[in-house]
Design a protein around this motif. Sequence first.
Motif, PDB file in Angstrom:
ATOM      1  N   PHE A  51       1.067  10.071  -5.254  1.00 19.22           N
ATOM      2  CA  PHE A  51       0.938  10.989  -4.678  1.00 19.22           C
ATOM      3  C   PHE A  51       2.284  11.657  -4.376  1.00 19.22           C
ATOM      4  CE2 PHE A  51      -2.609   8.578  -3.493  1.00 19.22           C
ATOM      5  CZ  PHE A  51      -3.743   9.240  -3.830  1.00 19.22           C
ATOM      6  N   LYS A  52       2.351  13.035  -4.056  1.00 16.52           N
ATOM      7  CA  LYS A  52       3.439  13.946  -3.707  1.00 16.52           C
ATOM      8  C   LYS A  52       3.129  14.886  -2.578  1.00 16.52           C
ATOM      9  CE  LYS A  52       5.776  13.702  -8.369  1.00 16.52           C
ATOM     10  NZ  LYS A  52       6.510  12.855  -8.125  1.00 16.52           N
ATOM     11  N   GLY A  53       4.273  15.413  -2.066  1.00 20.35           N
ATOM     12  CA  GLY A  53       4.001  16.468  -1.074  1.00 20.35           C
ATOM     13  C   GLY A  53       3.256  16.076   0.199  1.00 20.35           C
ATOM     14  N   LYS A  54       2.470  17.205   0.749  1.00 29.70           N
ATOM     15  CA  LYS A  54       1.782  17.113   1.851  1.00 29.70           C
ATOM     16  C   LYS A  54       0.617  15.944   1.939  1.00 29.70           C
ATOM     17  CE  LYS A  54      -0.557  20.004   5.303  1.00 29.70           C
ATOM     18  NZ  LYS A  54      -0.991  21.139   5.532  1.00 29.70           N
ATOM     19  N   GLU A  55      -0.007  15.860   0.664  1.00 26.56           N
ATOM     20  CA  GLU A  55      -0.977  14.864   0.575  1.00 26.56           C
ATOM     21  C   GLU A  55      -0.493  13.302   0.494  1.00 26.56           C
ATOM     22  OE1 GLU A  55      -4.788  13.739  -2.405  1.00 26.56           O
ATOM     23  OE2 GLU A  55      -2.846  14.725  -3.356  1.00 26.56           O
ATOM     24  N   LYS A  56       0.609  13.420   0.101  1.00 29.35           N
ATOM     25  CA  LYS A  56       1.555  11.986   0.154  1.00 29.35           C
ATOM     26  C   LYS A  56       1.671  11.517   1.877  1.00 29.35           C
ATOM     27  CE  LYS A  56       6.235   9.841  -0.786  1.00 29.35           C
ATOM     28  NZ  LYS A  56       7.336  10.272  -1.609  1.00 29.35           N
ATOM     29  N   ARG A  93       0.803  -1.181   0.196  1.00 33.05           N
ATOM     30  CA  ARG A  93      -0.055   0.053   0.014  1.00 33.05           C
ATOM     31  C   ARG A  93       0.792   1.276   0.116  1.00 33.05           C
ATOM     32  NH1 ARG A  93      -4.523  -1.430   4.451  1.00 33.05           N
ATOM     33  NH2 ARG A  93      -5.583  -3.359   3.270  1.00 33.05           N
ATOM     34  N   ARG A  94       2.029   1.254   0.712  1.00 33.28           N
ATOM     35  CA  ARG A  94       2.863   2.263   0.830  1.00 33.28           C
ATOM     36  C   ARG A  94       3.435   2.635  -0.692  1.00 33.28           C
ATOM     37  NH1 ARG A  94       6.767   4.156   5.288  1.00 33.28           N
ATOM     38  NH2 ARG A  94       7.981   5.780   4.149  1.00 33.28           N
ATOM     39  N   TYR A  95       3.926   1.552  -1.126  1.00 32.23           N
ATOM     40  CA  TYR A  95       4.299   1.804  -2.468  1.00 32.23           C
ATOM     41  C   TYR A  95       3.377   2.583  -3.422  1.00 32.23           C
ATOM     42  CZ  TYR A  95       8.167  -1.480  -1.012  1.00 32.23           C
ATOM     43  OH  TYR A  95       9.214  -2.075  -0.376  1.00 32.23           O
ATOM     44  N   LYS A  96       2.307   2.150  -3.390  1.00 33.45           N
ATOM     45  CA  LYS A  96       0.935   2.620  -4.386  1.00 33.45           C
ATOM     46  C   LYS A  96       1.086   4.079  -4.030  1.00 33.45           C
ATOM     47  CE  LYS A  96      -3.354   1.815  -5.971  1.00 33.45           C
ATOM     48  NZ  LYS A  96      -4.864   1.942  -5.867  1.00 33.45           N
TER      49      LYS A  96
END
Length: 121
Positions: free
Chosen positions: A73-78, A65-68
């Motif tokens: 996603f990037k930045g704060k959302e990630k 799940r983490r790899y996905k």
Amino acid sequence: MKKLVFLLILLTSLSSFSQDPFLQKSNPEAKKEAIKITNLYIPELALTGDEQLLFQQKVEEFLIRRYKIEAEFKGKEKLELLYQLQQMETDDMQDILTREQMQVYKKIKPRIQPLETVSKE
């Protein structure tokens, strides 16, 4: 009518017990990393044989799940999604670990599985 309602309930319950097909896909990278992470926890948590296997499978599940998340996603959302994922992983470990092991797990998890930081842009 009762048969129809029963059939609908049965079909609904069967789908809720089915496994996530995304997590059933084998990911050699995640498996290798899960083994490495589990081996770091073993001496700290004194995991038994069965606990080791369950722990490793749970870590692998969350690594996939983490790899996905990291890919999509990037930045704060990630970072927020990774934080939520880490909380879910900790909650799921309560089904595997004893109360004492859980206390140790919560203390050492940030050292073994640190959360990323986002730099200000």
